[in-house]
Design an enzyme around this catalytic site. Structure first.
Site, PDB file in Angstrom:
ATOM      1  N   ASP A 175       0.843  -1.203   0.000  1.00 39.53           N
ATOM      2  CA  ASP A 175       0.000   0.000   0.000  1.00 39.53           C
ATOM      3  C   ASP A 175       0.880   1.256   0.000  1.00 39.53           C
ATOM      4  O   ASP A 175       2.118   1.168   0.035  1.00 39.53           O
ATOM      5  CB  ASP A 175      -0.929  -0.050   1.229  1.00 39.53           C
ATOM      6  CG  ASP A 175      -2.277   0.590   0.951  1.00 39.53           C
ATOM      7  OD1 ASP A 175      -2.365   1.453   0.068  1.00 39.53           O
ATOM      8  OD2 ASP A 175      -3.255   0.219   1.643  1.00 39.53           O
ATOM      9  N   TRP A 210      -2.829   3.552  -5.763  1.00 33.73           N
ATOM     10  CA  TRP A 210      -4.018   4.331  -6.155  1.00 33.73           C
ATOM     11  C   TRP A 210      -3.801   5.128  -7.448  1.00 33.73           C
ATOM     12  O   TRP A 210      -4.425   6.168  -7.651  1.00 33.73           O
ATOM     13  CB  TRP A 210      -4.434   5.296  -5.022  1.00 33.73           C
ATOM     14  CG  TRP A 210      -4.249   4.747  -3.645  1.00 33.73           C
ATOM     15  CD1 TRP A 210      -4.659   3.510  -3.197  1.00 33.73           C
ATOM     16  CD2 TRP A 210      -3.592   5.378  -2.529  1.00 33.73           C
ATOM     17  NE1 TRP A 210      -4.311   3.355  -1.877  1.00 33.73           N
ATOM     18  CE2 TRP A 210      -3.665   4.483  -1.442  1.00 33.73           C
ATOM     19  CE3 TRP A 210      -2.981   6.617  -2.345  1.00 33.73           C
ATOM     20  CZ2 TRP A 210      -3.118   4.772  -0.181  1.00 33.73           C
ATOM     21  CZ3 TRP A 210      -2.443   6.922  -1.088  1.00 33.73           C
ATOM     22  CH2 TRP A 210      -2.511   6.008  -0.033  1.00 33.73           C
ATOM     23  N   GLY A 211      -2.882   4.682  -8.296  1.00 31.76           N
ATOM     24  CA  GLY A 211      -2.637   5.359  -9.577  1.00 31.76           C
ATOM     25  C   GLY A 211      -1.792   6.611  -9.456  1.00 31.76           C
ATOM     26  O   GLY A 211      -1.556   7.295 -10.453  1.00 31.76           O
ATOM     27  N   GLU A 213       1.242   9.337  -9.160  1.00 29.73           N
ATOM     28  CA  GLU A 213       2.500   9.517  -9.894  1.00 29.73           C
ATOM     29  C   GLU A 213       2.473   8.771 -11.237  1.00 29.73           C
ATOM     30  O   GLU A 213       3.429   8.126 -11.629  1.00 29.73           O
ATOM     31  CB  GLU A 213       3.710   9.099  -9.028  1.00 29.73           C
ATOM     32  CG  GLU A 213       3.792   9.924  -7.743  1.00 29.73           C
ATOM     33  CD  GLU A 213       4.991   9.594  -6.864  1.00 29.73           C
ATOM     34  OE1 GLU A 213       6.039   9.195  -7.397  1.00 29.73           O
ATOM     35  OE2 GLU A 213       4.864   9.746  -5.632  1.00 29.73           O
ATOM     36  N   ASP A 231      -9.858   4.000  -3.492  1.00 31.08           N
ATOM     37  CA  ASP A 231     -10.657   2.843  -3.061  1.00 31.08           C
ATOM     38  C   ASP A 231     -12.069   2.897  -3.674  1.00 31.08           C
ATOM     39  O   ASP A 231     -12.694   3.945  -3.724  1.00 31.08           O
ATOM     40  CB  ASP A 231     -10.782   2.819  -1.535  1.00 31.08           C
ATOM     41  CG  ASP A 231      -9.454   2.477  -0.878  1.00 31.08           C
ATOM     42  OD1 ASP A 231      -8.434   2.419  -1.593  1.00 31.08           O
ATOM     43  OD2 ASP A 231      -9.441   2.272   0.344  1.00 31.08           O
TER      44      ASP A 231
END
Ligand code: GAL
Length: 420
Positions: A175, A210-211, A213, A231
């Site tokens: 994560d 979470w996509g 960068e 999320d």
């Protein structure tokens, strides 16, 4: 000291000097060229071939959050078998979050999982999962803490990867909470990727950043799966709008996914409170047309017969798992709120999977013209939710599609296409 030059150097000294020069050059070549490529080959061999098609499994976060323990995970593994999910292709049981309380490392840094959650230890739980013919996934973080403030792997990547390997783990999800300063996401994920490779154990690497960068630019080289979105919901509560947001955002860069590296719009919100069965069926179809990993996110133990039948629809799973591995694209967007998505499939005569998606809140009639799919002539059609052959249809297909619902078709052009 007399200077040794080529001109005055005695023959024996010159030979020795040349030999040294060759040795030094050899050493330099080894250090600069050979070793990095060996290291790269080792790194690549660690995860490279683990996901020829999008991985499938279950993870606890969306239904249970941290409210799980050894017994619950074993019950999930049992249900994956008895529900037919394992035989339909689901493999991984991923244990997410709340595994090692912060500070629970011993002097050499080794992780000590929560003994209340894992009274028999994680290796015993992993062995149970393996005994069911399934694989085990574990969760950590690029920071010193996970999002729920448990132990993360920053500065412990080598040891943690070795520990996970020793536990028998088959997948590591990492994560992005508490990201340390001074590093790019790519650098942080590279560290774990390399640590995994050095364990020598094949462990699928799931990048959960979470996509951020522009993950689609670098993550395909680093991991087998990368999250492209925030999320999709909160534990125990699914939201239709967030599902659509994740589907749309993932679709922007889904084409960077493919064999052994897949773009992930997050877990399947099928059978999670907050959405209907019809919506769950749509979610499953949208994820399948996207070539997304299929992570069931519901509580399998208490799932309804309808949820089970959605998750085990083998015709939809075959679309998701199609060996061409080419994510679908939007071929038509109506101002009424209808969309048509299509994905090329492997097989004779260039079959396609087609999702007709009604995003509106009212039932409406929709028509697909074969020309919109690049088909000029008749096409043989099968409805993958009705499990029904619709025969050879000229020109196109029409249907009434309820609100938030889909029709999913397998369309095979008649090989005798008229010349254009
Ligand atoms: C988020 C992640 C979720 C879940 C959660 C646990 O960052 O996207 O899938 O793992 O952390 O805290």
């Amino acid at each position: 000291m007399r200077q040794v030059t080529g001109r005055v150097m005695p023959r024996r000294v010159r030979q020795c000097f040349q030999q040294r020069a060759w040795q030094t050059a050899g050493l330099l070549i080894t250090v600069l060229v050979v070793l990095p490529s060996v290291a790269r080959a080792q790194v690549d061999s660690g995860t490279a071939m683990l996901a020829p098609t999008p991985p499938m499994g279950w993870a606890n976060w969306n239904s249970l959050g941290c409210d799980y323990d050894d017994g619950k995970i074993r019950a999930i593994a049992d249900k994956m078998v008895s529900s037919g999910m394992r035989d339909a292709g689901y493999q991984y049981v991923i244990i997410q979050e709340c595994i090692v309380p912060f500070g629970h490392r011993d002097k050499d840094g080794t992780l000590h999982p929560d003994p209340a959650k894992f009274p028999h230890g994680i290796p015993a739980l992993v062995a149970y999962i393996h005994s069911k013919g399934l694989k085990a996934g574990i969760y950590t973080d690029v920071g010193t803490k996970t999002c729920a403030k448990y132990e993360g792997s920053f500065q412990h990547e080598e040891l943690d990867a070795r520990t996970f390997a020793a536990w028998g783990i088959d997948l590591i999800e990492e994560d992005f909470c508490f990201k340390p300063d001074g590093f790019t996401a790519e650098q942080l994920y590279d560290r774990m990727r390399d640590a995994i490779a050095r364990t020598g154990r094949p462990m699928l690497f799931y990048i959960c950043n979470w996509g951020h960068e522009r993950a689609w630019m670098w993550a395909p080289k680093v991991g087998n799966v990368w999250r492209s979105t925030q999320d999709v919901g909160e534990p125990g509560r699914a939201e239709w709008n967030r599902i659509l947001r994740n589907f749309d955002q993932n679709a922007l860069h889904a084409s960077s996914g493919g064999r052994n590296h897949w773009s992930d719009p997050d877990m399947l919100e099928v059978g999670v409170p907050g959405i209907s069965d019809v919506e769950g069926q749509s979610v499953f179809s949208l994820w399948a047309i996207s070539a997304a990993p299929l992570w069931a996110g519901n509580d399998l133990v208490s799932m309804s017969a309808k949820t089970q039948s959605i998750l085990t629809n083998r015709e939809l799973i075959a679309v998701d798992q199609d060996p061409l591995g080419e994510p679908g694209t939007l071929v038509l967007q109506e101002e009424t709120g209808f969309q048509i998505w299509a994905r090329p499939l492997a097989g004779k005569d260039s079959p396609q999977a087609v999702v007709v998606f009604n995003r509106t809140a009212a039932q409406a009639k929709v028509t697909i013209r074969w020309e919109d799919l690049g088909i000029y002539g008749d096409a043989e059609v099968r409805d993958l939710w009705a499990h029904l052959d619709l025969g050879v249809l000229p020109g196109g297909y029409s249907s009434n599609v309820p609100a938030h619902s889909v029709v999913v078709l397998r369309v095979v052009p008649d090989p005798r296409q008229p010349s254009r």
